[in-house]
Design a protein around this motif. Structure first.
Motif, PDB file in Angstrom:
ATOM      1  N   GLU A  34      23.686   6.856  59.593  1.00  9.12           N
ATOM      2  CA  GLU A  34      25.226   7.128  59.060  1.00  9.12           C
ATOM      3  C   GLU A  34      25.886   7.449  58.050  1.00  9.12           C
ATOM      4  O   GLU A  34      25.768   5.536  57.385  1.00  9.12           O
ATOM      5  N   LEU A  35      26.118   7.987  57.755  1.00  8.61           N
ATOM      6  CA  LEU A  35      27.351   8.216  57.143  1.00  8.61           C
ATOM      7  C   LEU A  35      28.115   8.441  56.683  1.00  8.61           C
ATOM      8  O   LEU A  35      29.242   8.671  57.933  1.00  8.61           O
ATOM      9  N   ILE A  36      28.972   8.554  55.811  1.00 10.29           N
ATOM     10  CA  ILE A  36      30.625   8.029  55.495  1.00 10.29           C
ATOM     11  C   ILE A  36      30.607   8.466  54.457  1.00 10.29           C
ATOM     12  O   ILE A  36      31.356   8.192  52.962  1.00 10.29           O
ATOM     13  N   ASP A  70      27.150  11.034  64.291  1.00 13.20           N
ATOM     14  CA  ASP A  70      26.991  10.515  66.167  1.00 13.20           C
ATOM     15  C   ASP A  70      25.898  11.427  66.816  1.00 13.20           C
ATOM     16  O   ASP A  70      25.800  11.421  68.034  1.00 13.20           O
ATOM     17  N   SER A  71      25.017  12.005  66.159  1.00 12.96           N
ATOM     18  CA  SER A  71      23.744  12.110  67.225  1.00 12.96           C
ATOM     19  C   SER A  71      23.092  12.290  67.117  1.00 12.96           C
ATOM     20  O   SER A  71      22.591  10.691  66.641  1.00 12.96           O
ATOM     21  N   ILE A  89      16.140  15.243  52.209  1.00 12.62           N
ATOM     22  CA  ILE A  89      16.322  15.752  53.130  1.00 12.62           C
ATOM     23  C   ILE A  89      16.066  15.021  54.786  1.00 12.62           C
ATOM     24  O   ILE A  89      15.416  14.782  54.361  1.00 12.62           O
ATOM     25  N   VAL A  90      17.336  15.860  55.021  1.00 10.47           N
ATOM     26  CA  VAL A  90      17.192  15.605  56.434  1.00 10.47           C
ATOM     27  C   VAL A  90      16.828  15.853  57.403  1.00 10.47           C
ATOM     28  O   VAL A  90      18.544  17.295  58.167  1.00 10.47           O
ATOM     29  N   HIS A  91      16.259  16.138  58.393  1.00 17.56           N
ATOM     30  CA  HIS A  91      16.228  16.788  59.221  1.00 17.56           C
ATOM     31  C   HIS A  91      16.972  16.225  61.199  1.00 17.56           C
ATOM     32  O   HIS A  91      16.961  15.567  60.625  1.00 17.56           O
ATOM     33  N   GLN A  92      17.987  16.193  61.288  1.00 16.62           N
ATOM     34  CA  GLN A  92      18.269  15.827  62.986  1.00 16.62           C
ATOM     35  C   GLN A  92      18.217  16.560  64.143  1.00 16.62           C
ATOM     36  O   GLN A  92      18.990  17.347  64.611  1.00 16.62           O
ATOM     37  N   GLY A  93      16.910  16.166  64.532  1.00 15.26           N
ATOM     38  CA  GLY A  93      16.371  17.258  65.568  1.00 15.26           C
ATOM     39  C   GLY A  93      15.863  18.045  64.900  1.00 15.26           C
ATOM     40  O   GLY A  93      15.392  18.212  64.065  1.00 15.26           O
ATOM     41  N   TYR A  94      15.589  19.442  66.466  1.00 14.83           N
ATOM     42  CA  TYR A  94      14.926  20.667  65.494  1.00 14.83           C
ATOM     43  C   TYR A  94      15.850  21.587  65.384  1.00 14.83           C
ATOM     44  O   TYR A  94      15.306  22.470  64.409  1.00 14.83           O
ATOM     45  N   ASP A  95      17.196  21.230  65.452  1.00 16.49           N
ATOM     46  CA  ASP A  95      17.807  22.296  65.381  1.00 16.49           C
ATOM     47  C   ASP A  95      18.632  22.386  63.329  1.00 16.49           C
ATOM     48  O   ASP A  95      19.621  22.706  63.277  1.00 16.49           O
ATOM     49  N   ASN A  96      18.899  21.019  62.993  1.00 20.89           N
ATOM     50  CA  ASN A  96      20.029  20.795  61.916  1.00 20.89           C
ATOM     51  C   ASN A  96      19.479  20.447  61.117  1.00 20.89           C
ATOM     52  O   ASN A  96      18.561  19.351  61.359  1.00 20.89           O
ATOM     53  N   VAL A  97      19.591  20.665  59.810  1.00 19.83           N
ATOM     54  CA  VAL A  97      18.888  20.308  58.769  1.00 19.83           C
ATOM     55  C   VAL A  97      19.868  20.297  57.319  1.00 19.83           C
ATOM     56  O   VAL A  97      20.778  21.324  57.977  1.00 19.83           O
TER      57      VAL A  97
END
Length: 318
Positions: A34-36, A70-71, A89-97
């Protein structure tokens, strides 16, 4: 320094941020990210509860791409060095980086008076549910931040968190519980602390139970602790928790809600005149982040009746 795991990898010769990188690795293992971003600062939440607000703070940061708050997707993090700059480098799921570059990384931790807060998310056995919640966040503070963030009393209470009868009645609904909320076995250290507290109060009844305790007696012991017989020892534990946490500051919301607090105190004083021992407990937003929780104060007390304990509870809010 090279680290490789399923969700975190690190490739850098920069040892300035070793402790902070370990914390990022911990978050990856827990799959919590969680980034703020506020007031030109960027923080990564490390631990948030009524007792602690702890963050990792990125200096001279820059984000490329889109961070999705909130992913629920699984994520992976890799950190690489580029001169004096580190790139995460942050991969959130398959679609977002997205990438987060920074030149400085530090920890920031704030401790608060948690014994003046309390939640009534579940009906019945409210006193033990309060103890369950407090012991849970004390244990969390001890396990995650370390004993250096705890007083001697809190270290004992963190051990007591593994006494299952005190944790039998969950403070939150089952669907919201996570793996760390569960206690699967009562430890010898927990029984020793519970026995010490029984000795301190002269509670021979529960001292005898502790000396012969096994988790086969879990449900019965929890029921006894929640009833009339448990009032002395549970009252003592609550008093210890509140004294230990009173060494930490209140969040600023308390001053701004003086009228609500005063109304609750007036009601609590009326209960004291009737011979009861009420608790005055707040629900409040976090201090360092935006939070949708409203400020409220609940007065809670128990009254002995021929049929058992009667709960008295009144909540004050705007």
């Amino acid at each position: 320094m090279t680290v490789n795991s399923d969700s975190f990898s690190l490739n850098t010769t920069d040892d300035r941020f070793t402790d902070e990188f370990e914390k990022i690795k911990d978050l990856c293992e827990q799959q919590y990210f969680e980034l703020i971003q506020a007031n030109e600062t960027c923080r990564l939440v490390y631990l948030m509860n009524d007792a602690v607000e702890s963050f990792l703070v990125f200096d001279n940061y820059r984000i490329n791409g889109e961070y999705i708050p909130d992913s629920d997707d699984a994520f992976t993090v890799s950190v690489e060095q580029n001169g004096n700059c580190c790139i995460m480098i942050v991969h959130q799921g398959y679609d977002n980086v997205f990438t987060l570059s920074f030149t400085g990384l530090s920890s920031e931790t704030f401790l608060y008076n948690y014994g003046a807060t309390g939640h009534f998310w579940m009906k019945g056995h409210e006193k033990l549910r309060l103890i369950d919640y407090w012991l849970g966040i004390i244990r969390e503070k001890y396990n995650i931040l370390g004993p250096e963030y705890c007083s001697e009393t809190e270290i004992k209470l963190a051990a007591l968190a593994y006494f299952r009868p005190l944790r039998y009645y969950n403070s939150v609904p089952e669907k919201y519980m996570i793996e760390n909320d569960y206690i699967y076995e009562t430890t010898a250290d927990a029984v020793a602390v519970f026995s010490e507290f029984c000795n301190n109060t002269g509670d021979i009844f529960f001292l005898n139970i502790a000396e012969k305790y096994s988790d086969k007696k879990l449900k019965l012991t929890a029921s006894l602790l929640s009833g009339k017989k448990g009032m002395k020892i549970t009252g003592y534990i609550i008093e210890l928790i509140q004294k230990a946490s009173a060494d930490y500051p209140d969040r600023s919301h308390v001053k701004s809600a003086h009228d609500i607090v005063s109304e609750a105190v007036k009601f609590a004083d009326a209960l004291k005149e009737k011979g009861l021992n009420p608790l005055i407990l707040r629900e409040e937003p976090f201090e360092k982040t935006e939070d949708t929780m409203n400020f409220s104060v609940t007065v809670f007390a128990e009254k002995k009746t021929p049929a058992g304990l009667k709960t008295i509870k009144r909540t004050f809010s705007r």
